[in-house]
Design a protein around this motif. Structure first.
Motif, PDB file in Angstrom:
ATOM      1  N   SER A   1       0.830  -1.207   0.000  1.00 18.22           N
ATOM      2  CA  SER A   1       0.000   0.000   0.000  1.00 18.22           C
ATOM      3  C   SER A   1       0.867   1.262   0.000  1.00 18.22           C
ATOM      4  N   GLY A   2       1.951   1.219  -0.762  1.00 16.24           N
ATOM      5  CA  GLY A   2       2.826   2.369  -0.905  1.00 16.24           C
ATOM      6  C   GLY A   2       3.814   2.568   0.224  1.00 16.24           C
ATOM      7  N   GLN A   3       3.801   1.709   1.233  1.00 16.40           N
ATOM      8  CA  GLN A   3       4.716   1.843   2.367  1.00 16.40           C
ATOM      9  C   GLN A   3       5.808   0.783   2.300  1.00 16.40           C
ATOM     10  N   PRO A   4       7.050   1.134   2.622  1.00 17.11           N
ATOM     11  CA  PRO A   4       8.103   0.122   2.677  1.00 17.11           C
ATOM     12  C   PRO A   4       7.847  -0.863   3.816  1.00 17.11           C
ATOM     13  N   LEU A   5       7.980  -2.141   3.524  1.00 19.07           N
ATOM     14  CA  LEU A   5       7.720  -3.181   4.506  1.00 19.07           C
ATOM     15  C   LEU A   5       8.862  -3.257   5.523  1.00 19.07           C
ATOM     16  N   LEU A   6       8.512  -3.342   6.787  1.00 21.01           N
ATOM     17  CA  LEU A   6       9.493  -3.525   7.853  1.00 21.01           C
ATOM     18  C   LEU A   6       8.952  -4.545   8.839  1.00 21.01           C
ATOM     19  N   LEU A   7       9.540  -5.745   8.846  1.00 20.81           N
ATOM     20  CA  LEU A   7       9.202  -6.719   9.865  1.00 20.81           C
ATOM     21  C   LEU A   7      10.061  -6.464  11.094  1.00 20.81           C
ATOM     22  N   ASP A   8       9.544  -6.831  12.251  1.00 20.82           N
ATOM     23  CA  ASP A   8      10.325  -6.739  13.481  1.00 20.82           C
ATOM     24  C   ASP A   8      10.254  -8.079  14.195  1.00 20.82           C
ATOM     25  N   PHE A   9      11.436  -8.645  14.517  1.00 20.22           N
ATOM     26  CA  PHE A   9      11.448  -9.922  15.222  1.00 20.22           C
ATOM     27  C   PHE A   9      11.278  -9.667  16.711  1.00 20.22           C
ATOM     28  N   GLY A  10      10.062  -9.393  17.066  1.00 18.07           N
ATOM     29  CA  GLY A  10       9.722  -9.040  18.436  1.00 18.07           C
ATOM     30  C   GLY A  10       8.348  -8.412  18.461  1.00 18.07           C
TER      31      GLY A  10
ATOM     32  N   PHE B   1      10.061   6.224  15.085  1.00 16.40           N
ATOM     33  CA  PHE B   1       9.662   6.553  13.716  1.00 16.40           C
ATOM     34  C   PHE B   1       9.536   8.055  13.474  1.00 16.40           C
ATOM     35  N   SER B   2       9.671   8.849  14.512  1.00 14.96           N
ATOM     36  CA  SER B   2       9.302  10.266  14.415  1.00 14.96           C
ATOM     37  C   SER B   2      10.152  11.054  13.418  1.00 14.96           C
ATOM     38  N   GLY B   3      11.369  10.622  13.161  1.00 14.10           N
ATOM     39  CA  GLY B   3      12.228  11.372  12.243  1.00 14.10           C
ATOM     40  C   GLY B   3      12.110  10.955  10.792  1.00 14.10           C
ATOM     41  N   LEU B   4      11.242   9.998  10.497  1.00 15.49           N
ATOM     42  CA  LEU B   4      11.141   9.478   9.141  1.00 15.49           C
ATOM     43  C   LEU B   4      10.170  10.279   8.291  1.00 15.49           C
ATOM     44  N   THR B   5      10.530  10.472   7.044  1.00 17.35           N
ATOM     45  CA  THR B   5       9.593  11.072   6.093  1.00 17.35           C
ATOM     46  C   THR B   5       8.825   9.998   5.343  1.00 17.35           C
ATOM     47  N   ILE B   6       9.344   8.761   5.379  1.00  9.96           N
ATOM     48  CA  ILE B   6       8.674   7.613   4.772  1.00  9.96           C
ATOM     49  C   ILE B   6       8.302   6.658   5.899  1.00  9.96           C
ATOM     50  N   ARG B   7       7.027   6.545   6.178  1.00 10.94           N
ATOM     51  CA  ARG B   7       6.583   5.709   7.295  1.00 10.94           C
ATOM     52  C   ARG B   7       6.512   4.245   6.857  1.00 10.94           C
ATOM     53  N   PRO B   8       7.268   3.342   7.491  1.00 12.21           N
ATOM     54  CA  PRO B   8       7.233   1.940   7.082  1.00 12.21           C
ATOM     55  C   PRO B   8       5.955   1.243   7.535  1.00 12.21           C
ATOM     56  N   ARG B   9       5.652   0.146   6.860  1.00 13.72           N
ATOM     57  CA  ARG B   9       4.538  -0.708   7.261  1.00 13.72           C
ATOM     58  C   ARG B   9       5.110  -1.781   8.177  1.00 13.72           C
ATOM     59  N   LEU B  10       4.926  -1.611   9.468  1.00 14.54           N
ATOM     60  CA  LEU B  10       5.576  -2.414  10.494  1.00 14.54           C
ATOM     61  C   LEU B  10       4.735  -3.631  10.860  1.00 14.54           C
ATOM     62  N   LEU B  11       5.356  -4.808  10.765  1.00 13.65           N
ATOM     63  CA  LEU B  11       4.714  -6.048  11.195  1.00 13.65           C
ATOM     64  C   LEU B  11       5.534  -6.677  12.306  1.00 13.65           C
ATOM     65  N   SER B  12       4.868  -7.081  13.367  1.00 15.25           N
ATOM     66  CA  SER B  12       5.520  -7.750  14.489  1.00 15.25           C
ATOM     67  C   SER B  12       5.302  -9.252  14.398  1.00 15.25           C
ATOM     68  N   LEU B  13       5.973  -9.983  15.278  1.00 10.54           N
ATOM     69  CA  LEU B  13       5.699 -11.403  15.397  1.00 10.54           C
ATOM     70  C   LEU B  13       4.228 -11.627  15.742  1.00 10.54           C
ATOM     71  N   LEU B  14       3.718 -12.790  15.402  1.00  8.23           N
ATOM     72  CA  LEU B  14       2.315 -13.083  15.671  1.00  8.23           C
ATOM     73  C   LEU B  14       1.978 -12.902  17.150  1.00  8.23           C
ATOM     74  N   TYR B  15       0.856 -12.276  17.377  1.00  9.59           N
ATOM     75  CA  TYR B  15       0.310 -11.968  18.706  1.00  9.59           C
ATOM     76  C   TYR B  15       1.097 -10.882  19.449  1.00  9.59           C
ATOM     77  N   GLN B  16       2.046 -10.214  18.778  1.00  9.66           N
ATOM     78  CA  GLN B  16       2.835  -9.167  19.431  1.00  9.66           C
ATOM     79  C   GLN B  16       2.541  -7.776  18.879  1.00  9.66           C
ATOM     80  N   GLY B  17       1.620  -7.688  17.940  1.00  8.33           N
ATOM     81  CA  GLY B  17       1.372  -6.411  17.291  1.00  8.33           C
ATOM     82  C   GLY B  17       0.822  -5.335  18.201  1.00  8.33           C
TER      83      GLY B  17
END
Length: 409
Positions: A201-210, A224-240
């Motif tokens: 959806s136009g956002q760079p994908l960023l997974l987080d192992f945690g 994330f506050s200093g970014l001009t491009i907000r990533p699409r952040l995915l966490s581990l299952l049940y950690q979102g």
């Protein structure tokens, strides 16, 4: 249930990276220029593979020793066993032998295999930009991998190990949120803007192992506050829920053998998320106890390719648009799907059938032969030029022309 991919020795010192290994500089004169072409698949699901860029040999480690992910605490790859294999920290053995993640021949070989298996891109396990433990080497190797993406036409993404922030804080005293902001600034500058970077959806994908380091929604918002491009952040299952409004979903990961969490994630949890990634894996058989890195975690039997096939079937039935294969090359945990002397090309052939490409083991074997010739003809400029041309043909899906070159050498 879950385990971290980030195994870095607490006794390690900061490492100054040396230049990536380039055993065969490209000889591009008189080459027929071809563009990488996408592989046609009958399965519309986007398929990515989780990738470990942390392997070092004696020429790339900066210490003159094999890297810790081949040795753990007690293995020595200089020892050749009775079966002809080097002694490495794994129950399984790469078909290429142990390698350096910065070796361009290895990178090109791996990316071509992925392409012909119908894999759309690589999600790299990344420890950040700070000079702590072996993180600079992992950063260097990730940069090396990323630089080869355009030539083969695959996509690229990052799985952030925010547990690394704990080590950064311990070693340098830097606040974890500040350190995370620096890591994300690096990603934005060097990766997020690339046309090869995975977007949703136009956002760079960023997974987080945690999350394991940044443990509150406020921490993530500040990071994330200093970014001009907000990533699409995915966490581990049940950690979102930990990431709050900074997060956009979760991804499945290999755990214990109980199938209940798999079914619950697909049937219930994923339906509540803006974005969810399915997961599939061949099995699990870690080397931690044998390698002196603590106790074994659990075992998931491979059943030949049975576990790979069954987890792919579950991923398909989930109807989720994204799948992460777990993993390309985590030898320490035994989740590798790249060719090994133990499983040959079997996992990749199973994936070929799942993605619906027209290719088979025949093309995978041709790519392996291409790699062996790269190593056989080190220093032979004429042969290397021909092999560079064959690589270009393979990237553009002109298999017949590549085979003609390879079989003549």
């Amino acid at each position: 249930m879950f385990l971290s991919c980030a195994k870095s020795s607490p006794k390690s010192n900061p490492v100054t990276p040396i230049d990536p290994v380039v055993t065969n500089p490209d000889t591009t004169k008189s080459l027929v220029k071809t563009d990488a072409k996408p592989v046609v698949k009958t399965n519309s699901q986007k398929v990515y593979v989780h990738y470990m860029p942390w392997f070092e040999d004696k020429t790339t480690s900066g210490t003159g020793k094999w890297g810790q992910h081949w040795t753990m605490a007690n293995q020595n790859p200089d020892i050749v066993l009775a079966n002809g294999r080097r002694q490495i920290a794994s129950h399984y053995y790469p078909m290429t032998g142990p390698y350096a993640s910065s070796d361009r021949d290895i990178i090109d070989y791996q990316l071509l295999l992925m392409k012909y298996a119908g894999i759309d891109g690589v999600i790299v396990d990344w420890n950040g930009s700070h000079n702590v433990y072996d993180y600079p080497l992992i950063k260097r190797n990730t940069d090396s991998l990323f630089s080869r993406m355009p030539g083969v036409g695959l996509q690229f993404g990052i799985c952030y190990e925010d547990a690394s922030l704990v080590n950064v804080n311990k070693v340098t005293g830097e606040d974890m949120v500040t350190a995370a902001k620096e890591d994300f600034a690096y990603l934005q500058t060097n990766y997020f803007k690339s046309s090869n970077y995975i977007t949703i959806s136009g956002q760079p994908l960023l997974l987080d192992f945690g999350p394991q380091g940044l443990k509150s929604a406020i921490d993530w918002q500040q990071a994330f506050s200093g970014l001009t491009i907000r990533p699409r952040l995915l966490s581990l299952l049940y950690q979102g829920d930990v990431t709050g409004s900074a997060g956009s979903g979760e991804f499945f990961w290999v755990g214990a053998t109980d199938p209940a969490p798999i079914n619950d994630f697909y049937n219930n949890r994923s339906k509540t998320l803006a974005t969810a990634f399915a997961g599939a894996y061949p099995g699990f058989h870690d080397f931690y106890k044998e390698g002196g890195w603590g106790n074994n975690l659990f075992t998931i039997n491979y059943n030949g390719t049975g576990t790979m096939q069954s987890t792919l079937n579950l991923a398909k039935n989930s109807n989720l648009p994204y799948l992460q294969l777990i993993t390309w090359n985590d030898y320490g945990e035994g989740t590798m799907i790249e060719p090994t002397l133990d499983f040959n090309f079997d996992f990749l052939v199973t994936i070929q059938q799942y993605t619906g490409v027209k290719y088979t083991q025949t093309e995978l074997e041709l790519i392996y032969k291409w790699y062996t010739l790269r190593k056989k003809y080190v220093g032979n400029a004429s042969a290397q030029s021909q092999l560079t041309q064959a690589y270009s043909y393979l990237a553009s899906l002109d298999v017949d022309k590549a085979r003609e070159i390879i079989e003549k050498l």
